[in-house]
Design a protein around this motif. Sequence first.
Motif, mmCIF file in Angstrom:
data_model
loop_
_atom_site.group_PDB
_atom_site.id
_atom_site.type_symbol
_atom_site.label_atom_id
_atom_site.label_comp_id
_atom_site.label_asym_id
_atom_site.label_seq_id
_atom_site.Cartn_x
_atom_site.Cartn_y
_atom_site.Cartn_z
ATOM 1 N N HIS A 175 21.615 17.517 23.196
ATOM 2 C CA HIS A 175 20.967 16.261 22.794
ATOM 3 C C HIS A 175 19.623 16.125 23.504
ATOM 4 O O HIS A 175 19.400 15.173 24.245
ATOM 5 C CB HIS A 175 21.849 15.058 23.139
ATOM 6 N N PRO A 176 18.708 17.095 23.334
ATOM 7 C CA PRO A 176 17.447 17.051 24.086
ATOM 8 C C PRO A 176 16.588 15.855 23.705
ATOM 9 O O PRO A 176 16.602 15.386 22.559
ATOM 10 C CB PRO A 176 16.772 18.367 23.681
ATOM 11 N N ASN A 177 15.873 15.343 24.712
ATOM 12 C CA ASN A 177 14.930 14.228 24.516
ATOM 13 C C ASN A 177 15.604 12.971 23.966
ATOM 14 O O ASN A 177 14.972 12.166 23.282
ATOM 15 C CB ASN A 177 13.781 14.663 23.594
ATOM 16 N N ARG A 178 16.883 12.815 24.263
ATOM 17 C CA ARG A 178 17.626 11.620 23.871
ATOM 18 C C ARG A 178 18.318 11.044 25.097
ATOM 19 O O ARG A 178 18.879 11.778 25.909
ATOM 20 C CB ARG A 178 18.676 11.937 22.803
ATOM 21 N N THR A 179 18.279 9.710 25.216
ATOM 22 C CA THR A 179 18.972 9.068 26.329
ATOM 23 C C THR A 179 20.472 9.068 26.060
ATOM 24 O O THR A 179 20.923 8.610 25.013
ATOM 25 C CB THR A 179 18.477 7.620 26.510
ATOM 26 N N LEU A 180 21.236 9.605 27.009
ATOM 27 C CA LEU A 180 22.692 9.642 26.905
ATOM 28 C C LEU A 180 23.269 8.703 27.950
ATOM 29 O O LEU A 180 22.940 8.809 29.139
ATOM 30 C CB LEU A 180 23.225 11.056 27.127
ATOM 31 N N SER A 181 24.109 7.795 27.526
ATOM 32 C CA SER A 181 24.697 6.837 28.455
ATOM 33 C C SER A 181 25.717 7.521 29.355
ATOM 34 O O SER A 181 26.265 8.578 29.024
ATOM 35 C CB SER A 181 25.374 5.696 27.688
ATOM 36 N N ARG A 182 25.993 6.897 30.497
ATOM 37 C CA ARG A 182 27.028 7.433 31.377
ATOM 38 C C ARG A 182 28.378 7.455 30.663
ATOM 39 O O ARG A 182 29.165 8.382 30.840
ATOM 40 C CB ARG A 182 27.109 6.593 32.649
ATOM 41 N N ASP A 183 28.674 6.416 29.872
ATOM 42 C CA ASP A 183 29.944 6.383 29.146
ATOM 43 C C ASP A 183 30.059 7.576 28.206
ATOM 44 O O ASP A 183 31.124 8.189 28.087
ATOM 45 C CB ASP A 183 30.070 5.083 28.343
ATOM 46 N N PHE A 184 28.970 7.915 27.519
ATOM 47 C CA PHE A 184 28.974 9.056 26.599
ATOM 48 C C PHE A 184 29.236 10.344 27.373
ATOM 49 O O PHE A 184 30.049 11.182 26.962
ATOM 50 C CB PHE A 184 27.636 9.140 25.874
ATOM 51 N N LEU A 185 28.566 10.505 28.514
ATOM 52 C CA LEU A 185 28.738 11.721 29.304
ATOM 53 C C LEU A 185 30.146 11.813 29.877
ATOM 54 O O LEU A 185 30.757 12.888 29.863
ATOM 55 C CB LEU A 185 27.706 11.760 30.429
ATOM 56 N N VAL A 186 30.680 10.707 30.370
ATOM 57 C CA VAL A 186 32.048 10.705 30.891
ATOM 58 C C VAL A 186 33.023 11.106 29.795
ATOM 59 O O VAL A 186 33.940 11.907 30.001
ATOM 60 C CB VAL A 186 32.420 9.327 31.470
ATOM 61 N N ASP A 187 32.825 10.558 28.589
ATOM 62 C CA ASP A 187 33.717 10.867 27.469
ATOM 63 C C ASP A 187 33.657 12.346 27.127
ATOM 64 O O ASP A 187 34.687 13.004 26.920
ATOM 65 C CB ASP A 187 33.317 10.018 26.266
ATOM 66 N N TYR A 230 21.066 9.240 31.384
ATOM 67 C CA TYR A 230 20.150 10.336 31.669
ATOM 68 C C TYR A 230 19.547 10.904 30.386
ATOM 69 O O TYR A 230 20.115 10.766 29.293
ATOM 70 C CB TYR A 230 20.871 11.456 32.428
ATOM 71 N N LEU A 231 18.398 11.574 30.555
ATOM 72 C CA LEU A 231 17.692 12.184 29.432
ATOM 73 C C LEU A 231 17.180 13.548 29.860
ATOM 74 O O LEU A 231 16.596 13.685 30.941
ATOM 75 C CB LEU A 231 16.533 11.282 29.004
ATOM 76 N N LEU A 232 17.392 14.571 29.027
ATOM 77 C CA LEU A 232 16.826 15.890 29.278
ATOM 78 C C LEU A 232 15.458 15.950 28.596
ATOM 79 O O LEU A 232 15.373 15.959 27.367
ATOM 80 C CB LEU A 232 17.732 16.994 28.722
ATOM 81 N N ALA A 233 14.395 15.983 29.400
ATOM 82 C CA ALA A 233 13.045 15.945 28.867
ATOM 83 C C ALA A 233 12.517 17.357 28.653
ATOM 84 O O ALA A 233 11.651 17.849 29.391
ATOM 85 C CB ALA A 233 12.139 15.171 29.822
ATOM 86 N N ALA A 234 13.027 18.013 27.633
ATOM 87 C CA ALA A 234 12.589 19.380 27.319
ATOM 88 C C ALA A 234 13.047 19.730 25.913
ATOM 89 O O ALA A 234 14.060 19.226 25.426
ATOM 90 C CB ALA A 234 13.177 20.382 28.313
ATOM 91 N N ASP A 235 12.279 20.594 25.261
ATOM 92 C CA ASP A 235 12.706 21.139 23.976
ATOM 93 C C ASP A 235 13.699 22.277 24.243
ATOM 94 O O ASP A 235 13.571 23.000 25.234
ATOM 95 C CB ASP A 235 11.511 21.676 23.183
#
Length: 241
Positions: A175-187, A230-235
């Motif tokens: 999911h690059p360049n997208r904000t992922l919530s902590r709840d999403f990551l925990v899930d 968190y967000l991964l800021a990279a292609d």
Amino acid sequence: MSTPDHILVVDDDPEIRELLSDYLGAAGYHTHTAANGEEMMRIAEGCRIDLIVLDLMLPGEDGLTLCRNLRVRSNVPVIMLSARGALLDRIVGLEMGADDYLPKPFDPRELLSRIKVILRRARSMPVSGELDSAPILRFAGWRLDTHARQLHSPTGLVIGLGGSDYRVLHTLLRHPNRTLSRDFLVDRVYGKERSPFDRAIDVCVSRLRNHLEDDARSPQLIKTVRNIGYLLAADVMQEDT
């Protein structure tokens, strides 16, 4: 009619093996059992296994070692069982690549529920906009080998990742360049259970930043989105081997 999932129960207690074999069999699963790591690997290599229920305390190689070694060759989901239910033991088990951790004594109904959740998650397809599964993911000069679960630096350094660290990075890369919530990551990383894994996500991100030489005071790759996640800021580029 769909083919039943195959569950491998690894425990040195014959009563537990028999109990779970009968219970999971009655629930519609095809169940295999093993008393130690040698039997586990022989069965896993000889037939299709969809999920492993693995006891931590085993004769010979313990469950943590077996799970870590298994992760080198397979992504089969693992639920770890242990009479040691301390938080540190749970976190270590997850770091070795386990998908869930259940302390003994446990209710077989709870184990069955967790098996269903993990198998459902394992079969889920990527949502719209996600990267397809690929052996190699490249980003910002780095390279993630999803088969070996190794991170390769721009200078060629190879970094082995623990189970939860790998799953956090892999999720961010899908999911690059997208904000992922902590709840999403925990899930995605630990399943539906929340505490104590909310904090574990932050610990994983801290370790990943260290591996990626991403300054925690001003990160450029894994950025913190305040009060969200968190967000991964990279292609990210996919590459077939």
